[in-house]
Design a protein around this motif. Structure first.
Motif, PDB file in Angstrom:
ATOM      1  N   MET A  77       2.592  16.307   4.955  1.00 50.51           N
ATOM      2  CA  MET A  77       3.935  17.128   4.277  1.00 50.51           C
ATOM      3  C   MET A  77       3.590  18.148   3.545  1.00 50.51           C
ATOM      4  O   MET A  77       4.105  19.223   3.717  1.00 50.51           O
ATOM      5  N   VAL A  78       2.737  18.146   2.962  1.00 45.55           N
ATOM      6  CA  VAL A  78       2.120  19.248   1.813  1.00 45.55           C
ATOM      7  C   VAL A  78       1.380  20.420   2.760  1.00 45.55           C
ATOM      8  O   VAL A  78       1.575  21.500   2.606  1.00 45.55           O
ATOM      9  N   GLY A  79       0.812  19.880   3.912  1.00 46.65           N
ATOM     10  CA  GLY A  79       0.122  20.691   4.890  1.00 46.65           C
ATOM     11  C   GLY A  79       1.144  21.753   5.529  1.00 46.65           C
ATOM     12  O   GLY A  79       1.086  22.718   6.015  1.00 46.65           O
ATOM     13  N   ALA A  80       2.389  21.082   5.833  1.00 44.38           N
ATOM     14  CA  ALA A  80       3.505  21.908   6.604  1.00 44.38           C
ATOM     15  C   ALA A  80       4.007  22.878   5.522  1.00 44.38           C
ATOM     16  O   ALA A  80       4.376  24.070   5.786  1.00 44.38           O
ATOM     17  N   LEU A  84       3.812  26.952   6.556  1.00 46.01           N
ATOM     18  CA  LEU A  84       5.047  27.623   6.500  1.00 46.01           C
ATOM     19  C   LEU A  84       4.911  28.884   5.317  1.00 46.01           C
ATOM     20  O   LEU A  84       5.363  29.953   5.939  1.00 46.01           O
ATOM     21  N   ALA A  85       4.137  28.699   4.569  1.00 44.82           N
ATOM     22  CA  ALA A  85       4.045  29.730   3.345  1.00 44.82           C
ATOM     23  C   ALA A  85       3.231  30.976   4.047  1.00 44.82           C
ATOM     24  O   ALA A  85       3.415  31.993   3.886  1.00 44.82           O
ATOM     25  N   PHE A 210       5.806  33.945  14.108  1.00 46.36           N
ATOM     26  CA  PHE A 210       5.671  32.785  13.223  1.00 46.36           C
ATOM     27  C   PHE A 210       5.085  31.731  14.007  1.00 46.36           C
ATOM     28  O   PHE A 210       4.208  31.080  13.281  1.00 46.36           O
ATOM     29  N   ALA A 211       5.165  31.239  15.139  1.00 50.39           N
ATOM     30  CA  ALA A 211       4.425  30.297  15.601  1.00 50.39           C
ATOM     31  C   ALA A 211       2.906  30.337  15.975  1.00 50.39           C
ATOM     32  O   ALA A 211       2.137  29.740  15.774  1.00 50.39           O
TER      33      ALA A 211
END
Length: 286
Positions: A77-80, A84-85, A210-211
């Motif tokens: 979760m935090v890795g996501a 994204l950041a 972004f990908a």
């Protein structure tokens, strides 16, 4: 009067193909996972519990625990959030700077600035994306901020070339010629007539980049050049899982699946948006 917007014909607006729907759904899930991590995770992602190390997926730990007893799902979760950041920062830099350079180069085709921008873009694009980010990251040192700059610098030529090409097409259209004949400055023409009409293709390119930014961040973190501990990172989770692949494969499966699904989500989203912006692409696939 503003020129015609680069959008679908009226009868086709609102069309959404499977790529757009699937990509938007998966991307929304990734974004939701990252946003929820700001306020809730099942466990503290950096808290070690040696007595619970290497536990398989269960009702207590949905994705199991790693070699330090940390909850893998919480780290995902935090890795996501971190992925994204980095993607947002890198693509934001590339979009702003690249678009500005492309628009400036388009004002005088075959001018000195045009040649400089295009040759610099050609030189940058001669290197693979992840390799370029690794080279820059190795020179500037590890860290999330350096990863953002490294990935952003690599993505910049894509936006510069795209903005230049799209702007050159717009500058040949009648409404731009009329605005120039009316005495409007080139800066005003660019701001009022050209930029709004190329915004659609820039958004599509930003989604695709972004990908690539997510994939590049995972690669840098895997090599120790991206997000640094104790902050969770999907790439570093893969690196740490190598030792335990034979007996605890979930340590690699879950972060690997997170990277794959995120890249797939934004690629499909970009592909679907491209079809929506340019219906000729959709017809050619039919």
């Amino acid at each position: 009067m503003r020129g015609p917007s680069a959008s679908l014909p009226r009868g086709r607006r609102g069309w959404a193909g499977p790529s757009l729907l699937i990509g938007a759904t998966l991307a929304a899930l990734v974004v939701a996972l990252a946003l929820v991590s700001f306020v809730w995770t099942p466990y503290e992602p950096t808290q070690m519990a040696i007595l619970k190390r290497l536990r398989p997926p269960s009702a207590e730990h949905w994705f199991g625990t790693d070699q330090f007893g940390r909850d893998v799902f919480s780290m995902i979760m935090v890795g996501a959030r971190n992925s994204l950041a980095v993607g947002l920062g890198a693509v934001g830099i590339a979009l702003l700077v690249g678009t500005a350079l492309g628009l400036a180069a388009s004002r005088r085709r075959d001018g000195l600035l045009d040649h400089l921008v295009m040759r610099a873009a050609d030189f940058s694009l001669a290197f693979p994306a992840v390799l370029s980010a690794i080279m820059i990251g190795a020179v500037w040192g590890p860290g999330m901020h350096n990863a953002v700059i490294a990935i952003g610098l690599y993505s910049l030529p894509y936006f510069a070339r795209l903005a230049r090409g799209a702007a050159l097409q717009c500058r040949q259209l009648d409404y731009v010629q009329a605005a120039r004949a009316a005495g409007l400055s080139e800066a005003t023409i660019t701001r009022v007539h050209i930029l709004p009409n190329i915004a659609g293709v820039l958004v599509v390119q930003a989604t695709i980049q972004f990908a690539l930014a997510i994939l590049a961040e995972a690669g840098l973190s895997y090599l120790g050049l991206g997000t640094q501990p104790p902050a969770p990172s999907w790439g570093r989770m893969l690196n740490e899982a190598q030792t335990f692949m034979a007996d605890q494969p979930w340590l690699a499966i879950f972060p690997g699946a997170a990277i794959a699904l995120s890249v797939l989500a934004f690629n499909l989203l970009g592909d679907g948006l491209r079809d929506a912006v340019d219906p000729r692409t959709r017809r050619s696939r039919a």
